[in-house]
Design a protein around this motif. Structure first.
Motif, PDB file in Angstrom:
ATOM      1  N   ILE A 192       0.834  -1.139   0.108  1.00 37.64           N
ATOM      2  CA  ILE A 192       0.214  -0.054   0.046  1.00 37.64           C
ATOM      3  C   ILE A 192       1.008   1.109  -0.102  1.00 37.64           C
ATOM      4  CG2 ILE A 192      -1.782   1.266   1.243  1.00 37.64           C
ATOM      5  CD1 ILE A 192      -2.743  -1.492   2.693  1.00 37.64           C
ATOM      6  N   ASP A 209       0.011  -2.274  -4.851  1.00 37.75           N
ATOM      7  CA  ASP A 209      -1.110  -2.816  -5.134  1.00 37.75           C
ATOM      8  C   ASP A 209      -2.232  -1.955  -4.974  1.00 37.75           C
ATOM      9  OD1 ASP A 209      -0.198  -5.706  -5.596  1.00 37.75           O
ATOM     10  OD2 ASP A 209       0.874  -5.186  -3.741  1.00 37.75           O
ATOM     11  N   TYR A 210      -2.141  -0.960  -4.036  1.00 35.41           N
ATOM     12  CA  TYR A 210      -3.035   0.088  -3.745  1.00 35.41           C
ATOM     13  C   TYR A 210      -2.306   1.541  -3.152  1.00 35.41           C
ATOM     14  CZ  TYR A 210      -6.099  -3.669  -2.805  1.00 35.41           C
ATOM     15  OH  TYR A 210      -7.088  -4.743  -2.663  1.00 35.41           O
ATOM     16  N   CYS A 212      -3.253   5.129  -1.293  1.00 36.47           N
ATOM     17  CA  CYS A 212      -4.182   5.994  -0.600  1.00 36.47           C
ATOM     18  C   CYS A 212      -3.449   7.068  -0.224  1.00 36.47           C
ATOM     19  CB  CYS A 212      -4.228   5.126   0.850  1.00 36.47           C
ATOM     20  SG  CYS A 212      -5.046   3.569   0.870  1.00 36.47           S
ATOM     21  N   GLN A 217      -9.796   7.367   1.931  1.00 39.62           N
ATOM     22  CA  GLN A 217      -9.132   6.138   1.071  1.00 39.62           C
ATOM     23  C   GLN A 217      -8.468   5.132   2.091  1.00 39.62           C
ATOM     24  OE1 GLN A 217      -6.561   7.770  -2.018  1.00 39.62           O
ATOM     25  NE2 GLN A 217      -8.413   8.396  -3.341  1.00 39.62           N
ATOM     26  N   LEU A 221      -9.952   1.415   2.855  1.00 37.78           N
ATOM     27  CA  LEU A 221      -9.236   0.119   2.600  1.00 37.78           C
ATOM     28  C   LEU A 221      -9.171  -0.604   3.984  1.00 37.78           C
ATOM     29  CD1 LEU A 221      -7.363  -1.628   0.765  1.00 37.78           C
ATOM     30  CD2 LEU A 221      -5.480  -0.205   1.161  1.00 37.78           C
TER      31      LEU A 221
END
Length: 230
Positions: A192, A209-210, A212, A217, A221
């Motif tokens: 992240i 992968d992510y 924020c 956000q 998540l």
């Protein structure tokens, strides 16, 4: 004193306790720890299961707090303050309980890479993830890429949280992510990327992968992670 009453008292400490000094909440010792510690010990002495304490006394009020913040009914700093109280309560419960495997939703490893000097964002995320119920390992600030990768190999976390707030650290962050995704932790560890550069085109090189880039956000998540781990 029955289980329902004790759990209600713990929940009230988290959700209704009067917090006056929001400004230093991330740096100060939780003044509610002593009372919460006593209530948790009393719960366990009365054969209340750690899982019930976690679900009813910690998860439910924290879920309520997060939802109220989402609906603009809760101040951001107060939400983080109560997340810290809840995270501290989880640590107390884990310390008191003999069996805690069922309480650990998943493991989050957090670090601010060497060259990044914005510690408060990481500290906020650390308090939030602990409060929501993630088993959080916070390596701290100014951690070298090699130290972060060694910690990933050692702890095999489900999630690695790193931040991009300084453009000069992007090559190191890219190196960390590339190594995690190609290493032996790749199948287990999801990366992240946080920080205000998470939405910047320069951060596209960091194949996380992510991403924020704001607290909303992150909350979405983290709560999704916690809920899927139940």
């Amino acid at each position: 004193m029955n289980a329902e009453h004790i759990i209600s008292q713990i929940s009230n400490q988290i959700f209704h306790s009067d917090i006056n000094d929001f400004g230093n909440v991330l740096d100060s010792e939780n003044k509610y720890s002593s009372e919460i510690s006593g209530l948790i010990s009393l719960s366990l002495e009365n054969d209340v299961s750690p899982e019930l304490i976690s679900n009813e006394a910690l998860d439910k009020p924290m879920h309520n707090i997060v939802n109220r913040f989402r609906n603009d009914d809760y101040d951001f700093i107060e939400m983080i303050a109560r997340a810290k109280i809840t995270g501290d309560a989880r640590d107390i419960l884990a310390d008191r309980a003999e069996e805690t495997d069922s309480l650990n939703k998943c493991t989050m490893l957090l670090a601010t890479v060497e060259g990044e000097y914005h510690r408060h964002g990481k500290d906020i995320i650390s308090s939030l993830s602990r409060g929501i119920g993630l088993n959080t390992i916070d390596l701290g600030m100014g951690i070298s890429a090699s130290e972060i990768l060694n910690a990933v190999d050692e702890h095999q976390p489900d999630y690695l949280g790193i931040s991009a707030s300084t453009r000069t650290t992007i090559p190191d962050l890219k190196d960390i992510v590339d190594n995690v995704q190609t290493g032996k932790a790749a199948e287990k560890t999801t990366v992240i990327l946080g920080g205000f550069l998470a939405v910047d085109n320069e951060a596209d090189a960091i194949n996380a992968d992510y991403r924020c880039s704001n607290i909303h956000q992150s909350i979405d998540l983290f709560t999704s992670i916690a809920n899927s781990s139940n």
